[in-house]
Scaffold this motif. Sequence first.
Motif, PDB file in Angstrom:
ATOM      1  N   ASN A  28     -12.705  -0.963  16.190  1.00 35.57           N
ATOM      2  CA  ASN A  28     -11.274  -1.006  15.897  1.00 35.57           C
ATOM      3  C   ASN A  28     -10.874  -0.881  14.435  1.00 35.57           C
ATOM      4  OD1 ASN A  28     -10.108  -1.624  18.612  1.00 35.57           O
ATOM      5  ND2 ASN A  28     -11.549  -3.321  18.434  1.00 35.57           N
ATOM      6  N   SER A  29     -11.764  -1.151  13.514  1.00 34.24           N
ATOM      7  CA  SER A  29     -11.370  -1.106  12.110  1.00 34.24           C
ATOM      8  C   SER A  29     -11.280   0.330  11.609  1.00 34.24           C
ATOM      9  CB  SER A  29     -12.361  -1.888  11.244  1.00 34.24           C
ATOM     10  OG  SER A  29     -12.196  -3.274  11.426  1.00 34.24           O
ATOM     11  N   LYS A  30     -10.629   0.480  10.493  1.00 30.72           N
ATOM     12  CA  LYS A  30     -10.521   1.803   9.887  1.00 30.72           C
ATOM     13  C   LYS A  30     -11.898   2.267   9.448  1.00 30.72           C
ATOM     14  CE  LYS A  30      -8.321   4.332   6.090  1.00 30.72           C
ATOM     15  NZ  LYS A  30      -7.383   4.262   4.954  1.00 30.72           N
ATOM     16  N   PRO A  31     -12.343   3.431   9.945  1.00 31.08           N
ATOM     17  CA  PRO A  31     -13.671   3.914   9.559  1.00 31.08           C
ATOM     18  C   PRO A  31     -13.625   4.721   8.266  1.00 31.08           C
ATOM     19  CG  PRO A  31     -12.732   5.338  11.236  1.00 31.08           C
ATOM     20  CD  PRO A  31     -11.701   4.285  10.955  1.00 31.08           C
ATOM     21  N   TYR A  32     -14.712   4.677   7.550  1.00 33.11           N
ATOM     22  CA  TYR A  32     -14.900   5.520   6.375  1.00 33.11           C
ATOM     23  C   TYR A  32     -16.162   6.355   6.588  1.00 33.11           C
ATOM     24  CZ  TYR A  32     -11.464   2.507   4.072  1.00 33.11           C
ATOM     25  OH  TYR A  32     -10.328   1.813   3.751  1.00 33.11           O
ATOM     26  N   SER A  33     -16.441   7.245   5.663  1.00 36.90           N
ATOM     27  CA  SER A  33     -17.638   8.074   5.786  1.00 36.90           C
ATOM     28  C   SER A  33     -18.892   7.214   5.640  1.00 36.90           C
ATOM     29  CB  SER A  33     -17.619   9.180   4.722  1.00 36.90           C
ATOM     30  OG  SER A  33     -17.547   8.617   3.431  1.00 36.90           O
ATOM     31  N   SER A  34     -20.014   7.769   6.067  1.00 39.51           N
ATOM     32  CA  SER A  34     -21.332   7.133   5.964  1.00 39.51           C
ATOM     33  C   SER A  34     -21.428   5.840   6.765  1.00 39.51           C
ATOM     34  CB  SER A  34     -21.695   6.861   4.490  1.00 39.51           C
ATOM     35  OG  SER A  34     -21.643   8.046   3.739  1.00 39.51           O
ATOM     36  N   GLY A  35     -20.622   5.713   7.812  1.00 41.94           N
ATOM     37  CA  GLY A  35     -20.747   4.566   8.698  1.00 41.94           C
ATOM     38  C   GLY A  35     -20.156   3.280   8.189  1.00 41.94           C
ATOM     39  N   TYR A  36     -19.264   3.338   7.219  1.00 43.46           N
ATOM     40  CA  TYR A  36     -18.610   2.142   6.694  1.00 43.46           C
ATOM     41  C   TYR A  36     -17.301   1.878   7.432  1.00 43.46           C
ATOM     42  CZ  TYR A  36     -21.782   1.596   2.735  1.00 43.46           C
ATOM     43  OH  TYR A  36     -22.891   1.362   1.963  1.00 43.46           O
ATOM     44  N   TYR A  37     -16.933   0.596   7.520  1.00 41.29           N
ATOM     45  CA  TYR A  37     -15.695   0.192   8.189  1.00 41.29           C
ATOM     46  C   TYR A  37     -14.945  -0.810   7.327  1.00 41.29           C
ATOM     47  CZ  TYR A  37     -17.806   2.369  12.246  1.00 41.29           C
ATOM     48  OH  TYR A  37     -18.393   3.281  13.091  1.00 41.29           O
ATOM     49  N   SER A  38     -13.622  -0.761   7.444  1.00 50.45           N
ATOM     50  CA  SER A  38     -12.767  -1.644   6.662  1.00 50.45           C
ATOM     51  C   SER A  38     -12.734  -3.046   7.260  1.00 50.45           C
ATOM     52  CB  SER A  38     -11.349  -1.076   6.610  1.00 50.45           C
ATOM     53  OG  SER A  38     -10.466  -2.029   6.042  1.00 50.45           O
ATOM     54  N   LEU A  39     -12.758  -4.043   6.376  1.00 49.82           N
ATOM     55  CA  LEU A  39     -12.597  -5.435   6.785  1.00 49.82           C
ATOM     56  C   LEU A  39     -11.315  -6.009   6.213  1.00 49.82           C
ATOM     57  CD1 LEU A  39     -16.322  -6.213   6.283  1.00 49.82           C
ATOM     58  CD2 LEU A  39     -15.128  -6.464   8.440  1.00 49.82           C
ATOM     59  N   ASN A  40     -10.379  -5.110   5.896  1.00 46.49           N
ATOM     60  CA  ASN A  40      -9.084  -5.541   5.406  1.00 46.49           C
ATOM     61  C   ASN A  40      -8.363  -6.343   6.473  1.00 46.49           C
ATOM     62  OD1 ASN A  40      -7.742  -5.450   2.972  1.00 46.49           O
ATOM     63  ND2 ASN A  40      -7.612  -3.216   2.972  1.00 46.49           N
ATOM     64  N   GLY A  41      -7.402  -7.141   6.049  1.00 45.76           N
ATOM     65  CA  GLY A  41      -6.718  -8.046   6.955  1.00 45.76           C
ATOM     66  C   GLY A  41      -6.131  -7.393   8.180  1.00 45.76           C
TER      67      GLY A  41
END
Length: 602
Positions: free
Chosen positions: A552-565
């Motif tokens: 569900n989180s916002k994905p970024y490149s290289s398999g990273y995901y956002s942990l923003n509120g």
Amino acid sequence: MKRNLTQEPFLINRIFVSLFIIYNKVSTYNSFISRYIIRNDDEDYEELKKVIDYFDKQLLGQLILEDMIKLFEFVISPSDRVVTGAIYTPDNIRKRILENCLGNRQDLSSVRVADIACGCGGFLMDVAKYIHKKTGKSYHRIYQENIYGIDIQSFSIERCKILLNLLAISEGESIDFEFNLLNTDTLNFHMKGWNPSFRNFDVVVGNPPYVCGRNMEDGTKEKTKMYDVCYSGSTDLYIPFFQIAVEMLKVDGVMGYITMNSFLKSLNARELRKFFMDNGFEIKIIDFRGHQIFQGKSTYTCLFFLRKTQTGMLHYYCDEKAELKNQVKFSAIQYSMLDADKGWNLNDYKISNTIESVGIPLAKYCQSRHGIATLSNKTYIFSPIREDDDFFYLETSDVVYSIEREICKDIINSNKLNSDKSLDDIKHKVIFPYQILDGKAVLIDEDDMRRNFPMAFAYLASQKEVLAGRDKGKGRDYPVWYAYGRTQSLIMPAVKMFFPKIANKPLRCVIVNDPNLWLYNGMAFVGDDERKMEVLQKILESRIFWNYVVANSKPYSSGYYSLNGANIKNFGIPYFTENEENDLLQLQNKDDINEWLCRYYK
């Protein structure tokens, strides 16, 4: 090539048209195209010759219409691109959108299709080719009766005309054409005097402009206020283009966009989600999540299709590799199951919905903090090259400065916790020109700084020009020139659980009980109850939480995901009894913790 080309739009157009005519051996053309052709005796021939020499080496004598679209998009100046959000849409994406919007229509000869941010006309070219191929209708009549384009830039409208002319000419039609192309700001749609021909469309397609709120001009921001979908937060420019497209459509009309997928979760798209839900529109979304469709752009997108009819249903498919399969299995979700304010968790919807229904939302369980915002971390944050009883020593540009220990605080970048570094490895010093008085951070005035911290004051004075350049020059207007750029997180409770703002693997969190430790970058949950924080740590380091983030989180490149509120705030924290908390805190093995938690998340 771009460095050596003229920046004059008309001459650029002449060079590109001449290249196309030469490489495709076009011998018959109309009066419109004639004005763009550079001949051997033309004063601009030398400019053309330089480009031909380059192309001969690179293209081996081939130049197709798709290349022309890329060339026209390529030479838009960076400053124009920031303001208008123009970006090249790959041809496979355009074709997929058109297949969905036009593939089953029986009225292709009379269909009215618009691109309301058309750029140089890639979508319109494809629509014209599609109708021509399916119906045999002449381009002359298609341009008059079927396709409509709007763009704020006059050079884009001109290039759209060029592209459509070249399309028809290359297929044997060389008369002079008439077009339905409007050079205006699409945001003017709600203003008096709007051209009545540009409404009541059967289909709207396109790639709405990618401009974030901070890059929008003041006049543009003012115009967005005319649209209901822009009433939450600082809107991005693509958001009103949804409402405008819907209002331009006939009942049962369809739209197809490639657009930002951030509207699914972002705070500033709450009213847009509400707009869709209140109207019950039939929507289909093919979400590319972390896959970047636009080469060289950190932009995360989806395909968005809407039929202007009330079904109360949304259909979602996750296509993280952008395979664009012809047959996909959508998940059907009723709007009544969604919450516009919370954001739409559509990927693994049933599992996510179950997790969010557990206990209390994370945002209500514990307060979070972002790091301080100096807006010049290189100035304030440092690793001492040495220290003594009175000073830390800072080196910059081969100059060593002594900084009073008393004005410094410990600070960490918790984003580094995504690696295996220890807390001490990521701990630095920050010059903290504030006093904590009655629970508030108060800036130390200049006289006290000079008197009590003369060495730190002298160092900051040496960086005064750098500090003045913060906030695009607004740093010169700060109440005191050495103040931080923002006042966020200057007060931090003693108990903190640090974690990274983005991660590519299950979390590693660190709990610290230290009132004198600050944060920059990354995030922290904060409070006064260390036991409560230890319970939270067990949950956030679990497989359950990480799977929720991945889904569900916002994905970024290289398999990273956002942990923003906004991405994790609705994750449910179970209500535990004291005995249950004791049981959880005694567990150390990750598998045992995951198995224990599973019963609470069903």
